[in-house]
Design an enzyme around this catalytic site. Structure first.
Site: not given
Length: 319
Positions: A39, A41, A55, A155
């Protein structure tokens, strides 16, 4: 003003979407402070002047209200000094009229926002070459902090590692992978990993194992130690080891600290083991943490016992 979000006993709350729009100036582009696989931020400013990071998650069809709230509860319980602290969330379902084939129709729009403590700088902003920038003690502290992160991440990269005022690393985007994993192992279109940080078993076979983050740690450690550029794809692991060890030895010569040089040596060895093509040969997070906490002590470690020079380190360079 003391940051009340620094403490692990912070109270989380459910925000209304309207309230989050107000504190971000309607999610204005000027308040965007980052983006990633999950997403965008935004920076938000509370009425008392306190800043938080919001976020706004990308839409995913198979995540409903119940699934989102349950996962939020799990994330809220994941309190650790090396992960960013959740302070609240928002799940909003609203009707919106949109144009479709020349007609206006009503569609349901789901908005999901996770709110975190605000940390203005990422590790990526501090990565420099060996010759300048952060001293070795600070870099080693950051490496240890990143390795002690207890969350299955998927990630892990310098952009997702935030630093507080004491240069303590805090992992961002932790746990969100559980919300965004593909439903089928051969479907990579929905997965939000980052090229260069994903292990070969995922790239080749869409296989996610407990050693996924271990592989990502390799690139993170190398970049902390050597800077943004990395090294030649053709450099063997032994040449790489000797090159980095020698360069840090020159910078640390004034301190004459054999312990610091041993820390450098240990971090290089860990990085080279983390990148093993066979995931079973990579060390576990527990072994890595043990190794970092026992630098300079007598006796060989699990990583020392299995460490072998020879393979080419084509994985170092990140474009």
């Amino acid at each position: 003003m003391a940051n009340k979000f620094e403490h692990t006993n912070v109270i989380t709350r459910e925000f209304t979407y309207q309230y989050l729009e107000e504190i971000t100036d309607n999610f204005s582009d000027k308040n965007i402070i980052g983006s990633g696989g999950y997403g965008v931020v935004y920076k938000g400013v509370l009425p008392n002047g306190e800043k938080i990071a919001l976020k706004k998650l990308y839409w995913k069809q198979d995540i409903g209200d119940t699934e989102f709230r349950n996962e939020f509860t799990n994330l809220m319980r994941a309190q650790h000094r090396n992960i960013t602290q959740l302070v609240g969330y928002c799940y909003n379902l609203r009707e919106q009229r949109v144009e479709h084939n020349g007609e206006y129709i009503s569609v349901s729009v789901e908005e999901r926002v996770l709110c975190f403590e605000y940390l203005p700088e990422s590790l990526d902003k501090h990565i420099t070459d060996i010759s300048d920038g952060l001293d070795w003690s600070t870099r080693f502290k950051i490496i240890k902090g990143v390795c002690e992160d207890p969350i299955y991440h998927l990630d892990l990269k310098p952009d997702n590692i935030l630093l507080d005022k004491n240069m303590i690393p805090k992992i961002g985007d932790f746990g969100l992978s559980k919300l965004f994993l593909p439903t089928q192992t051969n479907d990579t279109s929905q997965f939000a990993g980052t090229p260069g940080y994903m292990p070969p078993e995922y790239i080749d076979r869409s296989e996610i194992t407990s050693k996924f983050d271990v592989f990502s740690l390799d690139v993170v450690i190398i970049r902390i130690m050597t800077g943004k550029e990395g090294f030649s794809r053709e450099m063997s692991s032994q040449v790489f080891f000797e090159h980095v060890h020698e360069n840090w030895g020159k910078r640390l010569q004034a301190t004459m600290s054999s312990l610091k040089l041993e820390e450098v040596k240990t971090c290089i060895k860990i990085a080279l083991k983390c990148v093993e093509v066979d995931s079973e040969k990579r060390p576990t997070i527990a072994e890595i943490v043990y190794e970092l906490n026992h630098v300079g002590t007598a006796g060989s470690s699990p990583i020392e016992q299995v460490y072998i020079f020879g393979s080419a380190i084509h994985w170092i360079y990140i474009a």
